[in-house]
Design an enzyme around this catalytic site. Sequence first.
Site, PDB file in Angstrom:
ATOM      1  CB  ILE A   1      -0.944  -0.027   1.220  1.00  0.00           C
ATOM      2  CG1 ILE A   1      -1.892   1.178   1.268  1.00  0.00           C
ATOM      3  CG2 ILE A   1      -0.198  -0.107   2.525  1.00  0.00           C
ATOM      4  CD1 ILE A   1      -2.946   1.080   2.400  1.00  0.00           C
ATOM      5  CB  SER A   2       1.208   4.219  -2.172  1.00  0.00           C
ATOM      6  OG  SER A   2       1.070   3.465  -3.348  1.00  0.00           O
ATOM      7  CD  GLN A   3       5.969   8.377   1.544  1.00  0.00           C
ATOM      8  OE1 GLN A   3       6.441   8.082   0.457  1.00  0.00           O
ATOM      9  NE2 GLN A   3       6.445   9.339   2.288  1.00  0.00           N
TER      10      GLN A   3
END
Length: 257
Positions: free
Chosen positions: A105-107
């Site tokens: 899951i992206s930053q």
Amino acid sequence: MLNSRYLALKLIRANYKLLFVFYFFSSISLIFCRPSYCFSLDEDNQHYKKLRYKMVNQQIAARGIYDQKVLQAMRDIPRHLFVPERRQRSAYGDFPLPIGYGQTISQPYIVALMTELLKPEKDDIALEVGTGSGYQAAVLSKIVKKVYTVEIITPLGKAAEKRLNEMGYTNITVKVGDGYFGWEQYAPFDCIIVTAASDHIPPPLIKQLKNGGKMAIPVGMPFQVQKLMLVEKSEKGEIRIKNILPVRFVPLRRVQR
Ligand code: SAH
């Protein structure tokens, strides 16, 4: 006789005092020293809500994201429910997190930046390539009318679909498939967001972008630093590409699992 009665009364009184002291300290210890499994769902929600507001202030607004719709969506969405249970306590950290199957899951800042770049509006139809946990789709869904999202790894796509349904996101449709080809049936899209890196911009995605639409996509070789690109299609259909900043994404795959 009198003496022994007096003694018994004293003993009872002393015990009352002892009982009171015991009761007092055990209540205090229950309030202040509860193990985490004793926290109620409500307290948990309050705790995560505080972390979310802090995340938006310190990691997102502080870095220059100003679109209030994006900031509010990220304050509202319980990001910790999109990551595996053992990672929930780290869900609001300033970094990407593993979600299984080698994916992440992206930053939070990158989610906010990519969403803001699309300049999403309430009547927009959006396409996401790379559903992953479903978090980015949830953020977009708070702003636009409808989100179509494609995931190539079957169990991830199925899990995200179930999660989003259970959480009540009624304007997101998930499909398992190769997002390189977009989603012809619902094209053209006002916004396209690609959350996996490709060594080129997939031509089907450019084709499925509406005139006046925008696409955010990381472009570059897998497992290296890539460039986050903003692709804009003018009202006349001309393409303009802007290089936004260096990023690191998982690769856009071409074989379904
Ligand atoms: N947007 C996601 C994070 C995505 S990670 C989130 O908010 O959680 C990138 C995702 O893209 C991974 O789940 C990966 O399996 C998926 N992916 C990679 N190649 C793909 C392709 N060709 N089509 C669709 N999804 C793809």
